[in-house]
Design an enzyme around this catalytic site. Structure first.
Site, mmCIF file in Angstrom:
data_model
loop_
_atom_site.group_PDB
_atom_site.id
_atom_site.type_symbol
_atom_site.label_atom_id
_atom_site.label_comp_id
_atom_site.label_asym_id
_atom_site.label_seq_id
_atom_site.Cartn_x
_atom_site.Cartn_y
_atom_site.Cartn_z
ATOM 1 N N LYS A 54 0.769 -1.371 -0.092
ATOM 2 C CA LYS A 54 0.076 -0.159 0.085
ATOM 3 C C LYS A 54 0.809 1.478 0.159
ATOM 4 C CE LYS A 54 -4.583 -1.014 1.226
ATOM 5 N NZ LYS A 54 -4.783 -2.205 1.438
ATOM 6 N N LYS A 96 -11.294 -8.629 -3.726
ATOM 7 C CA LYS A 96 -12.546 -7.781 -3.413
ATOM 8 C C LYS A 96 -12.406 -6.340 -4.203
ATOM 9 C CE LYS A 96 -13.200 -9.960 0.981
ATOM 10 N NZ LYS A 96 -12.504 -9.779 2.326
ATOM 11 N N LYS A 136 -3.996 -11.444 -7.822
ATOM 12 C CA LYS A 136 -4.842 -12.249 -7.090
ATOM 13 C C LYS A 136 -6.361 -11.865 -7.424
ATOM 14 C CE LYS A 136 -5.430 -11.093 -2.296
ATOM 15 N NZ LYS A 136 -6.301 -11.525 -1.173
HETATM 16 P P1 ATP Z 1 -8.941 -9.192 -0.958
HETATM 17 O O1 ATP Z 1 -7.502 -9.053 -1.142
HETATM 18 O O2 ATP Z 1 -9.724 -9.874 -1.581
HETATM 19 O O3 ATP Z 1 -9.585 -7.895 -0.613
HETATM 20 P P2 ATP Z 1 -7.903 -10.240 1.746
HETATM 21 O O4 ATP Z 1 -7.082 -11.462 1.580
HETATM 22 O O5 ATP Z 1 -7.307 -8.997 1.805
HETATM 23 O O6 ATP Z 1 -9.145 -10.039 0.710
HETATM 24 P P3 ATP Z 1 -9.777 -11.439 3.482
HETATM 25 O O7 ATP Z 1 -11.254 -11.488 2.718
HETATM 26 O O8 ATP Z 1 -9.967 -11.502 4.900
HETATM 27 O O9 ATP Z 1 -8.925 -10.627 2.994
HETATM 28 O O10 ATP Z 1 -9.273 -13.245 3.091
HETATM 29 C C1 ATP Z 1 -10.134 -14.125 3.806
HETATM 30 C C2 ATP Z 1 -9.216 -15.379 3.454
HETATM 31 O O11 ATP Z 1 -9.260 -15.596 2.131
HETATM 32 C C3 ATP Z 1 -7.726 -15.509 3.832
HETATM 33 O O12 ATP Z 1 -7.378 -16.538 4.468
HETATM 34 C C4 ATP Z 1 -7.062 -15.318 2.602
HETATM 35 O O13 ATP Z 1 -5.903 -15.611 2.449
HETATM 36 C C5 ATP Z 1 -8.079 -15.919 1.596
HETATM 37 N N1 ATP Z 1 -8.009 -15.307 0.225
HETATM 38 C C6 ATP Z 1 -8.240 -14.101 -0.190
HETATM 39 N N2 ATP Z 1 -8.236 -14.031 -1.416
HETATM 40 C C7 ATP Z 1 -7.793 -15.180 -2.068
HETATM 41 C C8 ATP Z 1 -7.519 -15.707 -3.524
HETATM 42 N N3 ATP Z 1 -7.538 -14.969 -4.396
HETATM 43 N N4 ATP Z 1 -7.311 -16.914 -3.351
HETATM 44 C C9 ATP Z 1 -7.370 -17.700 -2.147
HETATM 45 N N5 ATP Z 1 -7.499 -17.462 -1.151
HETATM 46 C C10 ATP Z 1 -7.602 -16.072 -0.954
#
Ligand code: ATP
Ligand code: LTN
Length: 331
Positions: free
Chosen positions: A111, A196, A193
């Site tokens: 970030k 969201k 990846k």
């Molecule tokens: P995002 O980046 O999508 O906003 P995040 O990883 O920051 O999501 P969370 O939504 O809290 O945060 O993630 C919840 C769980 O989902 C974590 O264990 C994370 O590692 C897993 N996760 C998130 N995105 C992926 C992905 N693209 N593939 C596999 N696992 C994922």
């Protein structure tokens, strides 16, 4: 029985990456382990949130935990803010985390590197709070996607450091990263990846996407010109990603088996089959979601979950404060 713990931030709508990388494994684990699954609503305010949107995401997140198959009679499900001990232990652990360690966390570094301004202190110290979320329950394993491994490793370092300094306080947990699906990629950019925060929304399949929208996203997924359904993440990242999605959603079907079925067939046929598997799973989840949102299951689940969690967390916090000499022990 071994204990497992994990959480998800309700920063947006849950997507297929969250399901395959994390939630699916919580559901599988509840049969064999004592599963503790919470909603990390303190973590999500480390970046600015619109209160109305957050409230909706929070509700959907709990409903989707249940709709994906977490069973409140087996797993402990609760909101982080309902167990205040997390924040208190978070502060104590923050005092045992070095700034050098926090500076190395990629989530914050990324970030900062992007030039985002006004990053909050909460975002910087978030790994210490995450360590508290974990250590307060003494779990054996923490099932997470690949991107969270670094945070669980920091949590282990903090636990070892404090155990050495104060005597046995915490169990040192292991991260549990799935072999397939730990990092589901964006459908429009298989080098990034699935997230969201996907600006176009086209690369990310949300669990509550209408089925025709999800189908269209799969059919438009970026692939390559090799015209060969073969598992090669380096040279064919788009196809490898679709194969991971198909495999995880069909009881970990082996890649060789998928390659065999689509030998000599075009990517159109393959994508259609992936879209079918994805839509079947979404339909199952959405049917259950609609039942749950029309019942009182959410309130009941969160109340019971918080009571169970609080009983464990308050004992641990008490022990930590005593061992650190922070409490008055009457003679
Ligand atoms: P995002 O980046 O999508 O906003 P995040 O990883 O920051 O999501 P969370 O939504 O809290 O945060 O993630 C919840 C769980 O989902 C974590 O264990 C994370 O590692 C897993 N996760 C998130 N995105 C992926 C992905 N693209 N593939 C596999 N696992 C994922
Ligand atoms: N940091 C995680 C969410 C999270 C978590 C946890 C995961 C907060 N506390 C404890 C496992 C264990 C994320 O951003 N995905």
């Amino acid at each position: 029985m071994k204990r497992m713990l994990s959480g998800i931030k309700p920063t947006g709508q849950l997507h297929l990456g969250n399901y395959i990388g994390a939630l699916r494994n919580f559901v599988l684990s509840q049969e064999e382990y004592e599963m503790i699954a919470f909603i990390a609503n303190l973590h999500c305010i480390t970046v600015p949130q619109d209160p109305k949107e957050l409230q909706k995401n929070l509700y959907d997140c709990v409903a989707l935990y249940l709709a994906c198959g977490l069973d409140p009679s087996k797993a402990t499900i609760f909101l982080q803010t309902d167990v205040m001990e997390h924040a208190q232990l978070g502060y104590i652990l923050c005092c045992h985390t070095y700034m050098g360690e926090l500076n190395r966390m990629t989530q914050f570094k990324d970030k900062q590197a992007k030039g985002e301004t006004n990053l909050s202190g909460g975002l910087y110290t978030y790994p210490s709070l995450m360590a508290a979320d974990i250590l307060i329950y003494d779990p054996d394993f923490v099932p997470v996607g690949e991107d969270q491994k670094q945070h669980v490793e920091l949590c282990r370092d903090i636990a070892i450091r404090m155990n050495n300094r104060y005597g046995e306080l915490f169990k040192v947990p292991e991260p549990l990263i799935p072999k397939v699906g730990a990092r589901i990629m964006s459908l429009t950019d298989p080098d990034k990846k699935m997230s969201k925060s996907d600006e176009t929304n086209k690369g990310c399949i949300y669990l509550l996407d209408p089925l025709n929208v999800a189908r269209k996203k799969v059919m438009s997924a970026v692939t390559d010109s090799l015209a060969n359904v073969h598992y090669d993440p380096e040279n064919q990242p788009g196809i490898a990603n679709l194969m991971q999605i198909m495999s995880s959603l069909s009881n970990d079907r082996p890649f060789g088996d998928i390659e065999q079925e689509f030998k000599g067939k075009g990517y159109g046929d393959f994508k259609k089959a992936v879209a079918e598997v994805v839509c079947n799973k979404l339909e199952e989840i959405q049917t259950r979601y609609n039942e749950i949102t029309n019942s009182n299951l959410i309130e009941k689940t969160l109340n019971e979950g918080a009571n169970k969690a609080r009983a464990i967390a308050s004992k641990k916090l008490d022990l930590v404060q005593k061992k650190l000499g922070m409490e008055i022990v009457l003679k």
